[in-house]
Design a protein around this motif. Structure first.
Motif, short mmCIF file in Angstrom:
data_model
loop_
_atom_site.label_atom_id
_atom_site.label_comp_id
_atom_site.label_asym_id
_atom_site.label_seq_id
_atom_site.Cartn_x
_atom_site.Cartn_y
_atom_site.Cartn_z
N TYR A 217 0.83 -1.14 -0.12
CA TYR A 217 -0.03 -0.14 0.05
C TYR A 217 0.81 1.17 0.00
CZ TYR A 217 -5.09 1.04 1.12
OH TYR A 217 -6.31 1.60 0.90
N PHE A 218 0.57 2.21 -1.11
CA PHE A 218 1.56 3.23 -0.96
C PHE A 218 0.51 4.65 -0.66
CE2 PHE A 218 3.65 0.65 -4.28
CZ PHE A 218 4.92 0.86 -4.00
N LEU A 219 0.96 5.21 0.32
CA LEU A 219 0.18 6.42 1.11
C LEU A 219 0.64 7.67 1.14
CD1 LEU A 219 -0.92 4.34 4.35
CD2 LEU A 219 -2.12 4.26 2.16
N CYS A 220 -0.28 8.72 0.72
CA CYS A 220 -0.06 9.94 0.87
C CYS A 220 -1.06 10.74 1.31
CB CYS A 220 0.56 10.37 -0.63
SG CYS A 220 1.75 11.38 -0.94
N ASN B 93 -3.38 11.21 -2.23
CA ASN B 93 -3.57 10.10 -3.42
C ASN B 93 -3.74 10.66 -4.68
OD1 ASN B 93 -5.47 7.50 -4.29
ND2 ASN B 93 -3.37 7.76 -3.95
N SER C 182 1.79 8.86 -4.60
CA SER C 182 1.30 7.59 -4.14
C SER C 182 0.87 6.81 -5.48
CB SER C 182 0.27 7.49 -3.34
OG SER C 182 -0.76 8.34 -3.43
N GLN C 183 0.09 7.77 -6.28
CA GLN C 183 -0.24 7.05 -7.81
C GLN C 183 0.99 6.89 -8.34
OE1 GLN C 183 -3.45 6.87 -8.75
NE2 GLN C 183 -4.49 7.86 -7.04
N GLU D 203 2.24 3.51 -7.28
CA GLU D 203 1.41 2.52 -7.50
C GLU D 203 1.64 2.09 -8.88
OE1 GLU D 203 -3.35 1.35 -8.07
OE2 GLU D 203 -2.82 3.15 -7.02
N GLN E 75 -1.91 -1.25 -4.39
CA GLN E 75 -2.61 -0.18 -4.29
C GLN E 75 -2.15 0.87 -3.75
OE1 GLN E 75 -6.70 -0.89 -2.42
NE2 GLN E 75 -6.53 -3.22 -3.06
N SER E 76 -2.81 2.36 -3.89
CA SER E 76 -2.60 3.43 -3.17
C SER E 76 -3.60 4.28 -2.72
CB SER E 76 -1.82 4.42 -4.06
OG SER E 76 -2.78 4.88 -5.44
N GLN F 229 -6.34 5.33 -12.99
CA GLN F 229 -6.40 5.25 -11.39
C GLN F 229 -7.27 6.35 -10.90
OE1 GLN F 229 -1.96 3.40 -11.49
NE2 GLN F 229 -2.45 5.08 -10.14
N THR G 116 4.59 5.21 3.18
CA THR G 116 4.15 6.48 3.31
C THR G 116 5.25 7.49 2.34
OG1 THR G 116 5.16 6.85 5.24
CG2 THR G 116 2.77 5.93 5.38
#
Length: 128
Positions: free
Chosen positions: A5-8, A11, A15-16, A19, A33-34, A60, A78
């Motif tokens: 999981y990529f988090l910002c 989003n 993070s996009q 992903e 996913q993000s 996305q 993150t």
């Protein structure tokens, strides 16, 4: 199957891009996913610079963090201080990485987007 999981914060950019690169560069059996603390929509300049390097993220969408998916992840990355500080608590089994990358959106400069894009690609490659 590994889950990442990529988090910002919103989003929208970092993070996009992460992903998109992960889906192209990491093993195909990984679920990638993000998401964000908030949703700010997909930034068109992020789409543009990713297209320049052959990665299509145009389909996305900006999503909020899914707590159920978050708890099932093997790895949570993150990409900004805000998301790092505000990320929901994860079980001890979840590995967490923090990539403090600058937000390219405020500059609205394609060169800044390209620089962040290159940094993200390098970091995603290091996950393999």
């Amino acid at each position: 199957m590994k889950k990442i999981y990529f988090l910002c914060t919103g989003n929208a950019c970092r993070s996009q891009m992460a992903e998109g690169f992960a889906k192209q560069l990491l093993p195909s059996d990984w679920k990638i996913q993000s998401a964000g603390i908030e949703t700010h929509g997909l930034n068109p300049k992020a789409v543009e610079v990713m297209a320049e390097v052959g990665v299509d993220i145009s389909r996305q969408t900006s999503k909020l963090i899914d707590p159920a998916f978050l708890k099932q992840c093997d790895l949570v990355v993150t990409l900004c201080g805000d998301a790092h500080d505000r990320c929901p608590v994860t079980p001890p089994s979840v590995t967490k990485l923090y990539w403090p990358l600058p937000d390219p959106a405020p500059s609205n400069d394609l060169e800044v987007f390209r620089s962040v894009c290159d940094q993200i690609k390098t970091k995603v490659l290091s996950l393999n």
